[in-house]
Scaffold this active site. Structure first.
Site, PDB file in Angstrom:
ATOM      1  CG  PHE A 159      35.359  40.490  39.231  1.00  0.00           C
ATOM      2  CD1 PHE A 159      34.098  41.404  39.503  1.00  0.00           C
ATOM      3  CD2 PHE A 159      35.831  39.615  40.416  1.00  0.00           C
ATOM      4  CE1 PHE A 159      33.491  41.267  40.373  1.00  0.00           C
ATOM      5  CE2 PHE A 159      34.989  39.758  41.508  1.00  0.00           C
ATOM      6  CZ  PHE A 159      33.911  40.282  41.526  1.00  0.00           C
ATOM      7  CE1 TYR A 160      43.806  43.427  42.331  1.00  0.00           C
ATOM      8  CE2 TYR A 160      44.612  44.388  40.515  1.00  0.00           C
ATOM      9  CZ  TYR A 160      44.635  44.470  41.821  1.00  0.00           C
ATOM     10  OH  TYR A 160      45.564  44.918  42.468  1.00  0.00           O
ATOM     11  CB  ALA A 161      40.146  46.942  38.108  1.00  0.00           C
ATOM     12  CB  THR A 163      37.521  43.349  44.189  1.00  0.00           C
ATOM     13  OG1 THR A 163      38.911  43.247  43.822  1.00  0.00           O
ATOM     14  CG2 THR A 163      36.626  42.352  43.411  1.00  0.00           C
ATOM     15  CE  LYS A 164      43.457  45.551  45.570  1.00  0.00           C
ATOM     16  NZ  LYS A 164      43.766  45.640  47.078  1.00  0.00           N
TER      17      LYS A 164
END
Length: 343
Positions: A159-161, A163-164
């Site tokens: 999910f981090y990736a 959002t980026k």
């Protein structure tokens, strides 16, 4: 007559108490910039470390610290209109692949809502250049390496990736709609003094000195493009003066055909096996690690490797600190920092 070339320039840097933000601010101050540093001093990791970074920056008159969360509605717009920075560098983010499995909403607030506030501020008072951090994690399931900026990045594995990747798309829309020149940086595994405690190097050094085992994922077969922080900052500083301009693309460019928007990899340009990284830590410490081999965690990728040819074409060759030298510098800092004790 005043020589305008010697007048201080102003940069607004979000995430100024963060690892990369601190090093960038220190470099800009050394080059006689005025820096407005915005940081929420969030508790994702040791706030004392963040405060000590900010205190070093605040010892210089040209630095103005603003302790506030970037997602606060209207805050950044007010700051940008008040200071009219020529450059905005957006580094603040909720980081970490693994933590995004536990607290995805924090990534929405910081990475999506916070970045929206940055873009709105740039729309209201356009800088000469807006530089924004992305991540190599956006390449996700893409196994074709080295990663090129024009390669597919539509299948993030965390999910981090995600959002980026969304940040990149959001920035493109603003660049197209409002003409704000935006460069997105895909950072590869960054390490060095004043690094984050949640990163492998910090964890490894701490555990080895405390005679505790270290967790080595994917049974040591992970490969990472370890990038020393000073090398990365050199790239950022050079690129400040190279905002994207539509219609000026070069071979292999990621420049948008419809917006002043570009994506760039910033990395060392060569992957290192995690086992060799641990060997470098042992050599710097003069101690052996107790190695606990584990399976790869969800959201991780087995390897990263940056193609940095586009970056080199734009700003020339960057320094490439060797892994052994970079790790040794971190270990020297770590021992000094902890000999005084966190304050």
């Amino acid at each position: 007559m005043t020589d305008n070339s010697t007048r201080p320039r102003t940069a607004l840097v979000t995430g100024s108490a963060g690892f990369i933000g601190f090093h960038l601010c220190r470099r800009l101050l050394a080059e006689h910039w005025t820096v407005i540093g915005v940081d929420g001093l969030t508790e994702y990791y040791d706030v004392t470390l963040k405060k000590r970074r900010h205190a070093i920056l605040d010892s210089q008159a040209a630095f103005e610290p603003i302790v506030a969360r970037i997602e606060t509605e209207g805050l950044l717009s007010e700051l940008v209109q008040a200071h009219e920075p020529s450059v905005i560098v957006h580094l603040a983010a909720q980081a970490g692949v693994r933590y995004s499995l536990e607290a995805p909403r924090s990534y929405v607030q910081s990475n999506l809502c916070g970045t929206t506030e940055v873009l709105e501020a740039a729309r209201l008072c356009p800088p000469q250049h807006l530089l924004m951090a992305s991540t190599s994690s956006v390449y996700g399931a893409n196994s074709e390496m080295p990663y090129r900026e024009t390669a597919q990045s539509d299948h993030p594995l965390s999910f981090y990736a995600a959002t980026k990747k969304a940040n990149e798309a959001m920035a493109h829309a603003y660049a197209h709609l409002y003409g704000v020149p935006i460069t997105m940086f895909r950072f590869f595994t960054v390490y060095g003094p004043w690094g984050r405690p949640d990163m492998a190097l910090f964890k490894f050094v701490k555990a080895i000195l405390e005679n505790r085992p270290i967790d080595i994922y994917n049974h040591g077969r992970m490969r990472r493009d370890f990038t020393y922080v000073d090398d990365l900052v050199e790239g950022l500083v050079r690129l400040v003066e190279r905002p994207p301009v539509m219609g000026t693309s070069i071979a292999g460019d990621s420049l948008s055909p419809v917006a002043p928007w570009r994506i760039l990899n910033i990395g060392h340009g060569a992957p290192e096996v995690l086992e060799d990284f641990v060997d470098a830590v042992e050599a710097a410490l003069g101690m052996k690690a107790q190695r606990n081999y584990m399976d790869m965690q969800p959201g991780d990728v087995p390897a990263t490797w940056a193609d940095t040819s586009l970056l080199t074409e734009l700003v020339g060759p960057l320094p490439k600190t060797s892994l052994n030298d970079g790790v040794r510098r971190f270990v020297d800092w770590y021992k000094t920092y902890h000999s005084h004790g966190p304050k």
